[in-house]
Design a protein around this motif. Structure first.
Motif, PDB file in Angstrom:
ATOM      1  N   GLY A  27       0.388 -13.512   3.475  1.00 55.31           N
ATOM      2  CA  GLY A  27       1.681 -12.949   3.086  1.00 55.31           C
ATOM      3  C   GLY A  27       1.599 -11.444   2.865  1.00 55.31           C
ATOM      4  O   GLY A  27       2.493 -10.689   3.284  1.00 55.31           O
ATOM      5  N   ILE A  28       0.538 -10.991   2.203  1.00 54.28           N
ATOM      6  CA  ILE A  28       0.378  -9.549   1.958  1.00 54.28           C
ATOM      7  C   ILE A  28       0.195  -8.796   3.276  1.00 54.28           C
ATOM      8  O   ILE A  28       0.766  -7.713   3.480  1.00 54.28           O
ATOM      9  CB  ILE A  28      -0.816  -9.309   1.015  1.00 54.28           C
ATOM     10  CG1 ILE A  28      -0.487  -9.835  -0.380  1.00 54.28           C
ATOM     11  CG2 ILE A  28      -1.169  -7.827   0.952  1.00 54.28           C
ATOM     12  CD1 ILE A  28      -1.635  -9.750  -1.362  1.00 54.28           C
ATOM     13  N   ILE A  29      -0.574  -9.364   4.193  1.00 57.92           N
ATOM     14  CA  ILE A  29      -0.792  -8.713   5.490  1.00 57.92           C
ATOM     15  C   ILE A  29       0.521  -8.612   6.275  1.00 57.92           C
ATOM     16  O   ILE A  29       0.831  -7.572   6.894  1.00 57.92           O
ATOM     17  CB  ILE A  29      -1.852  -9.477   6.301  1.00 57.92           C
ATOM     18  CG1 ILE A  29      -3.224  -9.337   5.629  1.00 57.92           C
ATOM     19  CG2 ILE A  29      -1.925  -8.962   7.734  1.00 57.92           C
ATOM     20  CD1 ILE A  29      -4.308 -10.185   6.255  1.00 57.92           C
ATOM     21  N   ILE A  30       1.316  -9.679   6.253  1.00 61.46           N
ATOM     22  CA  ILE A  30       2.610  -9.666   6.966  1.00 61.46           C
ATOM     23  C   ILE A  30       3.529  -8.599   6.380  1.00 61.46           C
ATOM     24  O   ILE A  30       4.178  -7.840   7.121  1.00 61.46           O
ATOM     25  CB  ILE A  30       3.267 -11.058   6.892  1.00 61.46           C
ATOM     26  CG1 ILE A  30       2.464 -12.066   7.718  1.00 61.46           C
ATOM     27  CG2 ILE A  30       4.711 -11.000   7.394  1.00 61.46           C
ATOM     28  CD1 ILE A  30       2.964 -13.488   7.609  1.00 61.46           C
ATOM     29  N   GLU A  31       3.592  -8.523   5.046  1.00 62.66           N
ATOM     30  CA  GLU A  31       4.448  -7.518   4.416  1.00 62.66           C
ATOM     31  C   GLU A  31       3.961  -6.100   4.714  1.00 62.66           C
ATOM     32  O   GLU A  31       4.782  -5.183   4.924  1.00 62.66           O
ATOM     33  CB  GLU A  31       4.484  -7.746   2.894  1.00 62.66           C
ATOM     34  CG  GLU A  31       5.185  -9.016   2.465  1.00 62.66           C
ATOM     35  CD  GLU A  31       6.653  -9.023   2.848  1.00 62.66           C
ATOM     36  OE1 GLU A  31       7.264  -7.931   2.881  1.00 62.66           O
ATOM     37  OE2 GLU A  31       7.188 -10.110   3.126  1.00 62.66           O
ATOM     38  N   TYR A  32       2.652  -5.928   4.771  1.00 66.15           N
ATOM     39  CA  TYR A  32       2.114  -4.599   5.069  1.00 66.15           C
ATOM     40  C   TYR A  32       2.434  -4.181   6.506  1.00 66.15           C
ATOM     41  O   TYR A  32       2.692  -2.996   6.783  1.00 66.15           O
ATOM     42  CB  TYR A  32       0.609  -4.579   4.832  1.00 66.15           C
ATOM     43  CG  TYR A  32       0.001  -3.201   4.938  1.00 66.15           C
ATOM     44  CD1 TYR A  32       0.071  -2.311   3.866  1.00 66.15           C
ATOM     45  CD2 TYR A  32      -0.645  -2.790   6.104  1.00 66.15           C
ATOM     46  CE1 TYR A  32      -0.474  -1.052   3.957  1.00 66.15           C
ATOM     47  CE2 TYR A  32      -1.195  -1.531   6.198  1.00 66.15           C
ATOM     48  CZ  TYR A  32      -1.114  -0.658   5.128  1.00 66.15           C
ATOM     49  OH  TYR A  32      -1.646   0.601   5.226  1.00 66.15           O
ATOM     50  N   ASN A  33       2.409  -5.140   7.415  1.00 69.21           N
ATOM     51  CA  ASN A  33       2.754  -4.827   8.812  1.00 69.21           C
ATOM     52  C   ASN A  33       4.226  -4.465   8.975  1.00 69.21           C
ATOM     53  O   ASN A  33       4.606  -3.781   9.929  1.00 69.21           O
ATOM     54  CB  ASN A  33       2.412  -6.018   9.709  1.00 69.21           C
ATOM     55  CG  ASN A  33       0.911  -6.230   9.838  1.00 69.21           C
ATOM     56  OD1 ASN A  33       0.117  -5.289   9.680  1.00 69.21           O
ATOM     57  ND2 ASN A  33       0.491  -7.463  10.113  1.00 69.21           N
ATOM     58  N   LYS A  34       5.060  -4.927   8.055  1.00 68.40           N
ATOM     59  CA  LYS A  34       6.487  -4.581   8.110  1.00 68.40           C
ATOM     60  C   LYS A  34       6.773  -3.211   7.513  1.00 68.40           C
ATOM     61  O   LYS A  34       7.903  -2.707   7.619  1.00 68.40           O
ATOM     62  CB  LYS A  34       7.310  -5.619   7.325  1.00 68.40           C
ATOM     63  CG  LYS A  34       7.322  -7.014   7.933  1.00 68.40           C
ATOM     64  CD  LYS A  34       8.157  -7.944   7.050  1.00 68.40           C
ATOM     65  CE  LYS A  34       8.183  -9.350   7.591  1.00 68.40           C
ATOM     66  NZ  LYS A  34       8.945 -10.258   6.691  1.00 68.40           N
ATOM     67  N   SER A  35       5.784  -2.605   6.878  1.00 68.68           N
ATOM     68  CA  SER A  35       6.017  -1.375   6.120  1.00 68.68           C
ATOM     69  C   SER A  35       6.578  -0.211   6.932  1.00 68.68           C
ATOM     70  O   SER A  35       7.458   0.509   6.436  1.00 68.68           O
ATOM     71  CB  SER A  35       4.723  -0.953   5.417  1.00 68.68           C
ATOM     72  OG  SER A  35       3.701  -0.683   6.373  1.00 68.68           O
ATOM     73  N   PRO A  36       6.130   0.058   8.181  1.00 68.71           N
ATOM     74  CA  PRO A  36       6.732   1.199   8.908  1.00 68.71           C
ATOM     75  C   PRO A  36       8.242   1.068   9.078  1.00 68.71           C
ATOM     76  O   PRO A  36       8.985   2.051   8.885  1.00 68.71           O
ATOM     77  CB  PRO A  36       6.006   1.151  10.266  1.00 68.71           C
ATOM     78  CG  PRO A  36       4.712   0.474   9.980  1.00 68.71           C
ATOM     79  CD  PRO A  36       5.030  -0.543   8.939  1.00 68.71           C
ATOM     80  N   THR A  37       8.702  -0.119   9.393  1.00 76.42           N
ATOM     81  CA  THR A  37      10.145  -0.322   9.557  1.00 76.42           C
ATOM     82  C   THR A  37      10.866  -0.153   8.232  1.00 76.42           C
ATOM     83  O   THR A  37      11.939   0.478   8.156  1.00 76.42           O
ATOM     84  CB  THR A  37      10.409  -1.729  10.120  1.00 76.42           C
ATOM     85  OG1 THR A  37       9.711  -1.878  11.343  1.00 76.42           O
ATOM     86  CG2 THR A  37      11.889  -1.944  10.351  1.00 76.42           C
ATOM     87  N   ILE A  38      10.276  -0.699   7.157  1.00 73.85           N
ATOM     88  CA  ILE A  38      10.907  -0.592   5.842  1.00 73.85           C
ATOM     89  C   ILE A  38      10.972   0.859   5.381  1.00 73.85           C
ATOM     90  O   ILE A  38      11.985   1.312   4.828  1.00 73.85           O
ATOM     91  CB  ILE A  38      10.138  -1.454   4.829  1.00 73.85           C
ATOM     92  CG1 ILE A  38      10.265  -2.931   5.196  1.00 73.85           C
ATOM     93  CG2 ILE A  38      10.638  -1.223   3.413  1.00 73.85           C
ATOM     94  CD1 ILE A  38       9.425  -3.853   4.336  1.00 73.85           C
ATOM     95  N   VAL A  39       9.891   1.611   5.612  1.00 72.13           N
ATOM     96  CA  VAL A  39       9.851   3.016   5.196  1.00 72.13           C
ATOM     97  C   VAL A  39      10.926   3.826   5.918  1.00 72.13           C
ATOM     98  O   VAL A  39      11.666   4.621   5.311  1.00 72.13           O
ATOM     99  CB  VAL A  39       8.454   3.599   5.446  1.00 72.13           C
ATOM    100  CG1 VAL A  39       8.466   5.122   5.271  1.00 72.13           C
ATOM    101  CG2 VAL A  39       7.442   2.977   4.502  1.00 72.13           C
TER     102      VAL A  39
END
Length: 443
Positions: A27-39
């Motif tokens: 779950g943490i890895i998936i959320e981290y991979n989404k970070s560029p879009t979220i930022v």
């Protein structure tokens, strides 16, 4: 609960623990991979809101700053923001904080060393003047991490509770099994000992390594009795069983008051008094009166741990317990069995020993070594006393100490009665015993 069920449950619980940990990290890895879009989305949205705010309030004024503070406080993705216009910082929030520090000139500057924070900076137009907006945006939201940790914790907690319930159930089941009435008349009627149960090997006592004898205990079950037998045959069978029971459960007959007085005059003590202390001052071993209660507790312990337990009874004819030879035998026994509180006196000529983690074959091997040692001591003192050894093991049965002692004592009697062997082991057929227990619990 059977051992197989415990193993299956242990594997399932282990898989749940692994699943919880894997879910957390995945779950943490998936959320981290989404970070560029979220930022990028968070930065774009904040710039748009800042531009709209600048249309109503002049940048740098209190109304402008208060509106942006309220906007940042409600945004879970933004940790801090600074706005620079005309070479001056006109807005910084929160300041001072771990995200905004003071530079050498005393001006606020955006800083962050956390891998969970990304610094994003863009230049925009505010009321016709260029302004640089720098924002510290979460690449991993603390609330997301907390959510995955909470899920993993719930899974681990559930698995732990299941393990606790299983252990409690196992403890209760074991306690109930050990409280089964094994001295009931039904069990006694089904249990027989006769000469056909002993398979005597054609060895001599001089060849100690081969002077072993085992016999199989056959526990008949009710289905083996032919219902078509006539009443005469049934009566014969019951009489034979009664004779076998009388041999096993023989108790010392009561004596009259006159006989008791005669024994007193002959210095014979037919009624033993309670022993004082744990160990006998003559042998250094436990009193025989303590054997049954200690054997019961050790059987419960071995059943809980799933290990086998053996009882070895050794008897030496015409042994003088106070002689030097006897004390040398005591030393040899203690040296072999190590634990003094597991060795007990047996009548006036022997001793018995409780051995943990001791299947029947291993017990026979130890009895062989013991027989060799005792015979060697007897030869040193030029004594030719006969030695007999009887062995019985729990063999994964749930039986009381009295039953195990009776089996070992019967084996000892056969060791003395037979001229070709000195060691007899009582061997049980576990499958037939389980069949009997199954029928006993269903009827």
């Amino acid at each position: 609960m059977e051992n197989k069920g415990i193993k299956v449950l242990s594997v399932c619980l282990s898989l749940l623990f692994v699943l919880a940990i894997a879910l957390l990290f995945i779950g943490i890895i998936i959320e981290y991979n989404k970070s560029p879009t979220i930022v990028n989305q968070s930065m774009s949205t904040f710039i748009q809101d800042t531009s709209k705010t600048a249309e109503y309030f002049l940048p740098g004024t209190d109304r402008f700053s208060d509106t942006l503070r309220a906007r940042i406080a409600t945004d879970k993705n933004i940790a801090g923001v600074s706005i620079k216009q005309n070479g001056k910082i006109i807005f910084a929030y929160p300041f001072p904080s771990e995200y905004i520090s003071v530079d050498a000139n005393g001006e606020p500057q955006m800083t962050s060393s956390s891998i969970m924070i990304k610094i994003n900076s863009q230049t925009v137009d505010l009321n016709g003047l260029p302004a640089t907006i720098t924002a510290a945006i979460y690449s991993l939201q603390p609330s997301k991490i907390y959510s995955y940790i909470r899920i993993a914790f719930i899974i681990i907690l559930g698995a732990t509770l299941i393990a606790g319930v299983a252990l409690l159930y196992t403890y209760i089941s074991t306690d109930q099994d050990n409280s089964f009435d094994y001295d009931s008349s039904d069990y006694d009627d089904e249990y027989e000992t006769n000469s056909n149960q002993f398979d005597i090997k054609e060895d001599t006592k001089e060849n100690v390594s081969n002077s072993l004898e085992t016999f199989d205990s056959i526990i008949p079950i009710s289905s083996d009795i032919n219902e078509e037998k006539n009443n005469v045959k049934d009566k014969i069978i019951q009489e034979e069983k009664a004779e076998a029971l009388e041999e096993i459960n023989t108790q010392e007959p009561e004596i009259s008051q006159e006989e008791y007085k005669e024994n007193i005059e002959k210095d014979v003590n037919p009624v033993s008094s309670e022993p004082s202390g744990l160990f006998s001052p003559i042998t250094g071993f436990c009193w025989e009166a303590y054997l049954e209660s200690r054997l019961d507790s050790e059987l419960v312990r071995s059943a809980s741990s799933g290990e086998d337990i053996a009882l070895i009874i050794v008897s030496i004819e015409e042994l003088d317990r106070t002689s030097d030879m006897a004390h040398k035998i005591y030393e040899q026994i203690l040296d072999m069995f190590k634990f003094r509180d597991m060795i007990f006196e047996y009548k006036n000529t022997g001793f018995s020993c409780i051995l943990h983690d001791m299947p029947v074959d291993k017990a026979i091997s130890m009895a062989e070594q013991l027989y060799t040692s005792i015979t060697k001591i007897l030869n040193q003192f030029e004594v030719n006393n006969e030695v007999g050894i009887g062995i019985s093991t729990r063999s994964f049965r749930l039986i009381p100490g009295k039953r195990l002692f009776t089996e070992a004592e019967q084996a000892l009697k056969h060791a003395f009665n037979d001229e070709e062997t000195a060691i007899v082991a009582f061997r049980v057929d576990p499958s037939k015993y389980r069949e009997y227990i199954s029928e006993a619990t269903t009827t």
